[in-house]
Design a protein around this motif. Sequence first.
Motif, PDB file in Angstrom:
ATOM      1  N   ALA A  35       0.796  -1.224   0.014  1.00  0.00           N
ATOM      2  CA  ALA A  35       0.057  -0.019  -0.021  1.00  0.00           C
ATOM      3  C   ALA A  35       0.924   1.233  -0.043  1.00  0.00           C
ATOM      4  CB  ALA A  35      -0.922   0.057   1.205  1.00  0.00           C
ATOM      5  N   GLY A  36       0.391   2.399  -0.547  1.00  0.00           N
ATOM      6  CA  GLY A  36       1.148   3.617  -0.606  1.00  0.00           C
ATOM      7  C   GLY A  36       1.132   4.117   0.769  1.00  0.00           C
ATOM      8  N   ASN A  37       1.842   5.263   1.049  1.00  0.00           N
ATOM      9  CA  ASN A  37       1.873   5.935   2.304  1.00  0.00           C
ATOM     10  C   ASN A  37       0.573   6.948   2.333  1.00  0.00           C
ATOM     11  OD1 ASN A  37       4.524   5.225   2.840  1.00  0.00           O
ATOM     12  ND2 ASN A  37       5.363   6.757   1.494  1.00  0.00           N
ATOM     13  N   MET A  38       0.074   7.250   1.481  1.00  0.00           N
ATOM     14  CA  MET A  38      -1.306   8.049   1.492  1.00  0.00           C
ATOM     15  C   MET A  38      -2.494   7.124   1.304  1.00  0.00           C
ATOM     16  SD  MET A  38      -0.206  11.294   1.847  1.00  0.00           S
ATOM     17  CE  MET A  38      -1.438  12.421   1.457  1.00  0.00           C
ATOM     18  N   TYR A  39      -3.789   7.428   2.079  1.00  0.00           N
ATOM     19  CA  TYR A  39      -4.909   6.599   1.869  1.00  0.00           C
ATOM     20  C   TYR A  39      -5.396   6.608   0.571  1.00  0.00           C
ATOM     21  CZ  TYR A  39      -9.843   5.258   2.543  1.00  0.00           C
ATOM     22  OH  TYR A  39     -10.787   4.516   2.530  1.00  0.00           O
ATOM     23  N   ASP A  40      -5.610   5.492  -0.002  1.00  0.00           N
ATOM     24  CA  ASP A  40      -6.316   5.356  -1.348  1.00  0.00           C
ATOM     25  C   ASP A  40      -7.498   4.362  -1.181  1.00  0.00           C
ATOM     26  OD1 ASP A  40      -6.728   4.613  -3.858  1.00  0.00           O
ATOM     27  OD2 ASP A  40      -4.812   3.548  -4.291  1.00  0.00           O
TER      28      ASP A  40
ATOM     29  N   LYS B 260      -6.762  -2.345  -3.202  1.00  0.00           N
ATOM     30  CA  LYS B 260      -6.726  -3.657  -2.843  1.00  0.00           C
ATOM     31  C   LYS B 260      -5.538  -4.561  -2.628  1.00  0.00           C
ATOM     32  CE  LYS B 260     -10.733  -3.762  -6.367  1.00  0.00           C
ATOM     33  NZ  LYS B 260     -11.326  -4.393  -7.446  1.00  0.00           N
ATOM     34  N   PRO B 261      -5.706  -5.261  -1.688  1.00  0.00           N
ATOM     35  CA  PRO B 261      -4.589  -6.218  -1.277  1.00  0.00           C
ATOM     36  C   PRO B 261      -4.294  -7.234  -2.313  1.00  0.00           C
ATOM     37  CG  PRO B 261      -6.373  -6.621   0.309  1.00  0.00           C
ATOM     38  CD  PRO B 261      -6.656  -5.596  -0.639  1.00  0.00           C
ATOM     39  N   PHE B 262      -5.331  -7.582  -2.970  1.00  0.00           N
ATOM     40  CA  PHE B 262      -5.138  -8.818  -3.904  1.00  0.00           C
ATOM     41  C   PHE B 262      -6.184  -8.367  -5.119  1.00  0.00           C
ATOM     42  CE2 PHE B 262      -4.395 -10.737   0.001  1.00  0.00           C
ATOM     43  CZ  PHE B 262      -3.012 -11.336  -0.190  1.00  0.00           C
ATOM     44  N   GLU B 263      -6.195  -8.714  -6.368  1.00  0.00           N
ATOM     45  CA  GLU B 263      -6.900  -8.356  -7.337  1.00  0.00           C
ATOM     46  C   GLU B 263      -8.350  -8.816  -7.111  1.00  0.00           C
ATOM     47  OE1 GLU B 263      -5.968  -6.383  -9.818  1.00  0.00           O
ATOM     48  OE2 GLU B 263      -4.331  -6.145  -8.969  1.00  0.00           O
TER      49      GLU B 263
END
Length: 349
Positions: A253-258, A262-265
């Motif tokens: 995951a990125g540093n900013m909230y997105d 999705k952890p998996f497709e």
Amino acid sequence: MIYTAKIEQTSAYRKRMKYVPQTDSFIEKDCDSLSYVRNVRQHYPYGWIKESGTPPCEHLDVIIMTDKEYELGDEERVKIIGVFCRNDGDHKLVGVLENSGINDLSELSDTEKEDLHRLYPKEYSDEGWFGHEAAEGIVKDFFAKKKRKIIITVQHTESIHHINGMIGAWADWELTDKGKKQAYEIGKWLLYEDCDKCFNMYVSDRKRAVQTADEINKNLKIVPQITNTIREVNAGLGNGQSREWYNIHKKPAGNMYDPDYKPFEDAESDRDLWNRVYAFYREIISNNIERILIVSHGTTLSFLHSMLMGYSLEDRANFRFNGCAGSVSKFIVESSGKVIASYINQKVC
């Protein structure tokens, strides 16, 4: 006006029937139905408008002008065409099937009108039969006087995945023995919130939520509505995996909230879950059910609580409501739309 009628009296039963909401069933009373008492030739099915409430709580009764046969508990879409107004306020709506060409009481046949007058003869000066316009006013006034809505949520209690290091999500874990005891105690505590009196219960279809509801209902005895709409977030390939496996294999995951991460497709993003839960939120907010009990999961309830408090998906970048197993929350939605959080994620056992 089109509504859903639930049938509680048919020609097959001479005795008056009484609805038992705890078991969604009917029992005979010790008196004959009005149709038999007053020698009505056509015993029209009789019930109540589901959107208005559920007996014994406040509701609207309806007589359905049809010779169609029904079983007790059947549901039918009906169009309201008239009403018998009673001086005690217990008015009786008259409906026809949704696709009927009849739109007003005056359009019924002479035989049908005679049957209705036999069923409810005019007895007092302020009682009588009136058409569609009067019925519309009765229904409008009824809903205008609806009371505030109470929504109580319960996060399922301790599940096996809480102690074995596995991911819950859509995996179908059961409760631990401790979790069952916790849920039973929550049921006892909910008696103090009068949850055994005319509450409707919605329950996630995952075993741990259903088992939580089962234990709660040893005290409340509510017939639950099981739904997949409020199951936990879908972790895709991560469902039921060990947390170690999940953390190794999930997408970084990125540093900013997105909200679209999705952890998996094949997993749900926050946006996916928000949209799924929002449909449920809109249903319970817009329907006419006044007392609602919800048994679901941590992430799902976190989203629902945000919606109830008027926050958006994007607000989750700054804060969110996180509960623990067995936590209970209570919200009051006033008729004006104002929402009061009596308590959020309170641990009661």
